[in-house]
Each structure stands twice: as structure tokens, then as C-alpha cells.
Design a protein around this motif. Structure first.
Motif, short mmCIF file in Angstrom:
data_model
loop_
_atom_site.label_atom_id
_atom_site.label_comp_id
_atom_site.label_asym_id
_atom_site.label_seq_id
_atom_site.Cartn_x
_atom_site.Cartn_y
_atom_site.Cartn_z
N ARG A 215 0.81 -1.23 0.00
CA ARG A 215 0.00 0.00 0.00
C ARG A 215 0.84 1.27 0.00
O ARG A 215 0.50 2.24 -0.66
N TYR B 12 -1.84 -14.40 2.97
CA TYR B 12 -2.79 -13.29 3.13
C TYR B 12 -2.26 -11.99 2.55
O TYR B 12 -2.74 -10.92 2.90
N LEU C 203 -5.90 -9.13 2.29
CA LEU C 203 -6.29 -9.73 3.57
C LEU C 203 -5.35 -9.35 4.71
O LEU C 203 -5.52 -9.82 5.84
N TYR D 205 -4.70 -6.99 7.21
CA TYR D 205 -5.18 -5.86 8.01
C TYR D 205 -5.30 -6.32 9.44
O TYR D 205 -5.40 -7.53 9.72
N SER D 206 -5.27 -5.38 10.35
CA SER D 206 -5.14 -5.72 11.77
C SER D 206 -6.18 -6.75 12.23
O SER D 206 -5.85 -7.74 12.88
N GLY D 207 -7.44 -6.53 11.86
CA GLY D 207 -8.51 -7.42 12.30
C GLY D 207 -8.24 -8.85 11.90
O GLY D 207 -8.43 -9.79 12.69
N MET D 208 -7.79 -9.02 10.67
CA MET D 208 -7.53 -10.37 10.16
C MET D 208 -6.32 -11.00 10.85
O MET D 208 -6.34 -12.18 11.21
N TYR E 247 -7.39 -11.96 14.30
CA TYR E 247 -8.38 -13.04 14.26
C TYR E 247 -7.70 -14.39 13.98
O TYR E 247 -7.95 -15.38 14.66
N GLN E 248 -6.82 -14.41 12.97
CA GLN E 248 -6.13 -15.66 12.62
C GLN E 248 -5.22 -16.10 13.75
O GLN E 248 -5.04 -17.30 14.01
N TYR F 56 2.07 -1.26 8.54
CA TYR F 56 0.84 -0.97 7.82
C TYR F 56 0.05 -2.21 7.43
O TYR F 56 0.62 -3.25 7.11
N TYR G 270 -5.41 -1.37 4.48
CA TYR G 270 -6.34 -0.24 4.46
C TYR G 270 -5.92 0.83 5.45
O TYR G 270 -5.16 0.55 6.39
N ALA G 271 -6.43 2.02 5.24
CA ALA G 271 -6.14 3.09 6.18
C ALA G 271 -6.62 2.67 7.57
O ALA G 271 -7.68 2.04 7.70
N ALA G 272 -5.83 2.98 8.56
CA ALA G 272 -6.17 2.66 9.95
C ALA G 272 -6.32 1.16 10.20
O ALA G 272 -7.08 0.75 11.06
N SER G 273 -5.63 0.35 9.41
CA SER G 273 -5.70 -1.10 9.67
C SER G 273 -4.31 -1.63 10.01
O SER G 273 -4.02 -2.80 9.82
#
Lengths: 365, 307
Positions: free
Chosen positions: B51, B84, B88, B90-93, B96-97, B132, B135-138
Motif C-alpha cells: 500500500r 494473506y 487480507l 489488516y489488523s482485524g484479520m 483473528y487468525q 501498515y 487499508y487506512a487505519a488497519s
């Protein structure tokens, strides 16, 4: 006449035997009939000095290839995992065209056991190692390598020169490298011989000296000319497309300056195992964009040809991101499909089997 | 009538046989697919995002390297891999994984590789380590990652700037540390090696002093680009990291041995990682400061990735 013939026959036999013995000696103590695995064990015991009798030995890998970097010569690598109570390690020996080129030890647990106690002094340990290695390989240049080592009195960052041979001791508290160089026309070329210690203990050595060649030691291109060539090359690279968050790109131009410029005369392989002098030039941009901060090139110092030319940079951008979580919610289609799905499938199959068996039982009644 | 009855019976028998066969087949298939997991699965994740990367060649190298490592790991018995890279990541992913791995009793080992750009995140006046996401803020931030890791996160290789930093303890001074608890601003733990491993006393030079159960590799200060040829001429650091994974995963060499062998594959006179610029260090000028940088192996360089 008969006696003369007999004597001549004996003399010829002795001569032939002498020649055979010398050839075997020059090519290293292990005979040509030894397998590469046997040669590796011989190197570990005779050169490194490990007490292999105390270890249970397992062959971890035995790989042979013909890498481009060796110009098609056959490289064979033997790795053993050795184990005894409280001590476990991997040992890797590499051979090029059946000649030992490196042997390194990688402890996994505990310390290594030597047949003879290893000197706690790294200098003495190196001297002993080279002595054993010379007896193993019989290579004449090792005498010179040993002689220059004798001029060193302690292990510290140093460069010592003797004739056209140079000895460099480099490293830190944790890791020491002893590297031999040869200087021709003021250019330092690696001899190919080096010994490495970690935490004062021998890690291993490598010796590519019988395979390394010097293609040229002539520096025809001046430092200024190398810089000029690099700047000329850079012109084709300075327009950048920097990505933005909305998926677009912004076009920017790198403004290269002379500030912090690095220019070094190095040596590198232009052909396999053949070294030439090379100018390394690194230019910085006034401002970095998207992790791109400048331009670098390698210019062959004998011909002025370009070995490589490319943008420089790093994986970091100075900024701060908002902590609010705008990222998408993790979907169930990634890890689940590969691993968790197996578990789900297992459970599902069990339920299906149980249901089906019940149904069958009902029907048969 | 008899014939019809016989036919019905025969049909029922056939159906039963078919059903039983199908069930047996399903059981067999399930056993096959579960075998790796039941016996103790090892998981390999590759992450990264281009990114913020302006260099097109680097973007290509990042994608290729993640794909290569993931395929290499996925091709080994008892290993499951997922790439990923890009969308794929990003912080959430990531979190989560990571949670899935932690909670799955059938997984015993996680190997992680990430390539991308770092940033420092200012939380209430404390600078945290981060890199990073797509996405922004991820972005993946040390203190946010921390609750999701530890346990099986045995091998982590983060190819970004600074996320292998060793720094003077900002509160107690003097000591060089790779993590600390921010008691001044109360923002939690700081430092990515600790965030991934939850090990507070990893060896700071795990290449020379290997010890422990975890290995974390990252850059102190400024990283190299994967496409950088300057040390190897005919090869680059992307080739180096790919060869490292080959020797570690396929040959089952210790991490240190795999690093050395990867260095030998680059065809220079530097026959060990210890002789390379990555270990001995290099200086990069950023914003007028010459940053002494290196790739740092924390923890146990004597680790052998499981087979």
C-alpha cells in the motif's frame, strides 16, 4: 641383465607408488574412493576435531547440485545431526568437485565434545585448526596463511599485511571472523579462507581458495567517472508513482544530491567464482517518497560497464495512523477453509454417519 | 407380485449398500484430511501490503516472496499455509487468525512472515511499534497485537524497518531492551518482538547466543529492500530470504544454519550470515540522521522448524 631389469622394475614401482601417494596427499587425506559422507566425517574428526565416537550420528541431508554460482561445478552438501547426553548439534560440510569448501557447526543443545580439548584462546584454536587442515588438505598456501597468523598476538579488530596477503580480524564480542585477503594493484580480493567463532567457540571455517579466480585487478575507471555513470543511469529512474490510500498514484520526482553519497571500491563476481573490481555508488534523494530514498549502482572498475543500477529504499514510512478501526471484519473464508474447515468437516461427517446409521436401523426394523 | 417385491427388496439392499459405501468413503476422506491436524498441525502465514511502497519492482518482489514462502510451506507434510498478502493483510484479520491458532488444540506451531512498511503509532504520547495493513487505519500495532499472540507463535520474521529495534529503556535508561511496559502514559507494552512472542527475556543476539523456544527476526532501524542487489550483485535480499525458508522448511536446518546456507547461495565470499551486512550492520541516512541498522535474530537461532 636380469638383475638390472628387476631393479628397474622395482624402481619404476617405487616411483609410481610415490607419485600416487603424493597425488592422494595433495588432494586431501581422504582417498578418492571415500564417499562424500565419509569425507565429511573425516573432515569433522580430523580438521574440526570433534570426538565423533561419543555421538550418535544421523544423516540429516545429503544434497548435490550444480549451482550457477559455481559455473556448473558439482556442489555436495552433507549435514549430520549428532547427539549425545546433553549435547545435540547439526554439522554441515560442503564439497565442490569433491574438495572440502566449508564445515560449520550449529549447536541445538549443550556444548560440543572434542577429542582434544579446544584452546580457549581463539588465536591458538585457529592455529591448531589450520595445522590440522593443512595436514588434511596439503595445500601449500596454507603455510603462508599460517605464517601471517603468527604475527598476530591477540584477537581484536585488526588488519595485518605480509607480502600481498592480508589478514583481517573483524566482528564483535559475540562473533569473530578471521578472513584472509590478497592485495593486487591495491585492490583487496578475498582469498576464500575464513574462520568463524561464536562466543569464543569455534563455529567452523570455509576455504574456496582453490576455486576463486581473479579476472582482473586493473582499475581503469576513476571514482569520478563511476559517479558520473551512476548519475547518468539514475536519470531514467527518478520519476516515481507513489500509491495513495484511494488506490491512485501521485507522480513525484526524486531529487538526487551528493549529500551522504557513498563511493566504495569493492570486488565482486562477474563470472562464476571469478572476481573483478567494482565501484559501488549510492546517491541519496533530498526527500524520500514511499520508502524510496535514492539510487545505487555497481560499475565494473575495469570496463565501466554497469553491473546493476536500481532505486534504493527501505520498508518504513514516517507517519502515524489513526487507531480507529475502519478495517473490514475478518471473513470466514480464509483460515477456516484450510484448517478449521477440517474440524468442521470431521464433526459434520460424524453427525451424518450417526444419523444415517439410525435411519438404516429404523428401516431394517 | 413376487418379482416386484423382490425388486423392491433388491433396491432397498442396493440403497443400503450405496449409503454405507458413501459413508465409508466420507469417513476415509475425513480421516485423510484430518490426519495432519490430529497429529499436530504446523501453520505458516504470510502477510504484507504494498500500500505504501513506491518502488514497483519491490512491490512485485514482495508479492512473489510471500507467494513463494506460502507455497513452500504448504507443500510440506503436516503444514498448512495461507498467503494473506495484500487485501487480507489488516489488523482485524491478523488478530483473528492469531486467535484461531491459539485456540485450536490441533495446531502446535505458527510460522509468520510479513513484508511491508513500518510506522510509529503515537498513543497518548508514547510511540508504539507498528506496520501498515492494506487499508487506512488497519495497521498492526504492538499493543493491539499483544493479546492475540504468544503460545504457538514460535517463529516470526517481520521484514519492515524498526520492528526488530533494540533501544535504551525509556524509563530506566541504560539497558538495551526490545520491549517495555509504558508505565508513564499507561499505554501497555511497547515492542514488536515481545508483542509476537510474549517472551520477555529472549536473547538479543540469537544468532550468536541461541536459546529458548521462540525465534523472532526483524530489522533494527532501517530495513533493506528485497530487490536490493548491492551485497550480492547477481542476487538480492528477496533471493536470500526465499533461500532461507527453503533451507529451514525443506532441509530442516536450524535457523542459524539456514541463514548461513542462504548466504552461501548468494555466491559471494561471505559464507556465513555472520559475515554479511545484514548481521554486521550498515548505515542509512534518513532525515539527516545516519541510522546504524541490522537484521536482528532474537531468541533461538538453534531452532529447527518442525517437520
Amino acid at each position: 641383465m636380469k638383475i638390472f631389469k628387476k631393479n628397474l622394475y622395482v624402481a619404476c614401482l617405487v616411483l609410481a607408488l610415490t607419485i600416487v601417494v603424493s597425488i592422494i596427499h595433495v588432494n586431501g587425506a581422504p582417498s578418492s574412493e571415500m564417499t562424500i559422507q565419509e569425507k565429511a566425517i573425516a573432515a569433522i574428526t580430523e580438521v574440526i576435531g570433534l570426538d565423533m565416537a561419543k555421538y550418535k550420528t544421523e544423516l540429516t541431508s545429503n544434497v548435490a547440485d550444480q549451482p550457477e554460482i559455481y559455473g556448473g561445478l558439482i556442489r555436495e552438501e552433507v549435514t549430520y545431526t549428532i547427539e549425545t547426553t546433553g549435547s545435540r548439534a547439526q554439522i554441515g560440510c560442503t564439497f565442490v568437485n569433491k574438495t572440502l569448501t566449508s564445515c560449520y557447526m550449529y549447536p541445538i543443545e549443550g556444548s560440543l565434545l572434542y577429542a582434544q580439548p579446544l584452546s580457549a584462546d581463539m588465536l591458538n584454536a585457529t592455529r591448531s585448526l589450520l595445522q590440522r587442515y593443512q595436514a588434511y588438505s596439503g595445500a601449500a598456501y596454507l603455510q603462508e596463511a599460517r605464517s601471517i597468523l603468527e604475527t598476530v598476538t591477540e584477537i581484536k579488530q585488526t588488519n595485518v599485511t605480509m607480502g600481498n596477503m592480508k589478514l583481517q580480524i573483524t566482528g564483535s564480542d559475540n562473533l569473530i571472523d578471521i578472513i584472509w585477503w590478497q592485495t593486487i594493484n591495491g585492490v583487496d580480493f578475498p582469498l576464500g579462507l575464513s574462520v568463524e567463532f561464536v562466543n569464543g567457540k569455534l563455529k567452523g571455517f570455509s576455504d574456496y581458495s582453490s576455486f576463486y579466480h581473479i579476472g582482473s585487478a586493473t582499475v581503469n575507471i576513476s571514482q569520478e567517472e563511476a559517479i558520473r555513470i551512476t548519475k547518468e543511469q539514475a536519470k531514467g529512474y527518478t520519476t516515481l508513482k507513489v500509491p495513495t490510500d484511494n488506490g491512485d498514484y501521485i507522480e513525484v520526482t526524486l531529487n538526487l544530491t551528493d549529500e551522504h553519497m557513498i563511493v566504495e571500491l569493492q570486488v565482486a563476481n562477474r563470472e562464476p567464482l571469478t572476481m573483478y573490481p567494482l565501484w559501488y555508488v549510492r546517491l541519496y534523494a533530498e526527500k524520500a517518497y514511499g520508502g524510496t530514498d535514492g539510487f545505487q549502482a555497481g560499475i565494473w572498475a575495469d570496463t565501466g560497464e554497469i553491473a546493476y543500477a536500481q532505486l534504493t529504499g527501505y520498508h518504513g514510512v514516517i507517519s502515524d495512523e489513526n487507531s480507529s478501526n475502519q478495517s473490514p471484519t475478518p471473513s470466514q473464508n480464509s483460515f477456516d477453509q484450510s484448517l478449521a474447515l477440517y474440524l468442521f468437516a470431521g464433526t459434520a461427517v460424524t453427525v451424518i454417519v450417526a444419523t444415517a446409521l439410525l435411519l438404516l436401523k429404523k428401516r431394517s426394523k | 407380485m413376487r418379482d416386484i417385491k423382490r425388486t423392491k427388496k433388491e433396491m432397498m439392499h442396493m440403497r443400503r449398500t450405496q449409503t454405507l459405501s458413501l459413508l465409508l468413503l466420507c469417513l476415509f476422506a475425513a480421516q485423510l484430511s484430518l490426519s495432519a491436524v490430529v497429529q499436530g498441525a504446523h501453520v505458516g502465514f504470510t502477510w504484507g501490503t504494498p500500500r505504501t511502497v513506491a518502488n514497483q519492482y519491490e512491490r512485485d518482489a514482495m508479492s512473489y516472496t510471500c507467494s513463494y514462502i506460502s507455497s513452500l510451506i504448504g507443500g510440506r507434510p503436516n503444514w498448512v499455509s495461507q498467503n494473506y498478502y495484500n487485501d487480507l493483510t489488516y489488523s482485524g484479520m491478523v488478530y483473528y487468525q492469531s486467535d484461531l491458532v491459539r485456540s485450536n488444540p490441533n495446531v502446535d506451531f505458527l510460522a509468520t512472515f510479513h513484508v511491508g512498511d513500518m510506522f510509529r503509532k503515537n498513543i497518548s504520547g508514547t510511540l508504539h511499534y507498528a506496520y501498515y495493513g492494506r487499508y487506512a487505519a488497519s495497521g498492526i500495532v504492538d499493543v493491539d497485537l499483544y493479546p492475540h499472540t504468544g503460545a504457538k507463535h514460535y517463529f516470526t520474521y517481520i521484514w519492515t524497518c524498526a520492528n526488530g529495534d533494540l533501544f535504551i529503556h525509556p524509563i530506566y535508561g541504560v539497558y538495551l531492551v526490545y520491549w517495555y511496559i509504558d508505565t508513564q502514559n499507561g499505554t501497555g507494552i511497547v515492542g514488536m518482538p515481545y508483542a509476537w512472542t510474549k517472551i520477555s527475556n529472549m536473547r538479543q543476539d540469537g544468532y550468536a547466543n541461541p536459546y529458548g523456544s521462540y525465534t523472532y527476526i526483524g530489522f533494527e532501524n532501517v530495513s533493506k529492500l528485497l530487490v536490493d542487489n548491492s551485497e550480492f550483485i547477481n542476487y538480492n535480499y528477496g533471493d536470500f530470504v526465499r533461500r532461507f525458508y527453503y533451507h529451514a522448511v525443506v532441509d530442516h536446518y536450524t535457523v542459524n544454519y539456514a541463514l548461513d546456507r542462504a548466504m552461501q547461495d548468494m555466491g559471494t565470499w561471505r559464507t556465513t550470515f555472520g559475515m554479511s551486512e545484514l548481521y554486521t550492520g550498515y548505515t542509512v541516512w534518513v532525515n539527516g540522521i545516519g541510522w546504524k541498522s541490522k537484521m536482528r535474530v532474537y531468541g533461538n537461532g538453534g531452532m529447527v522448524l518442525p517437520s
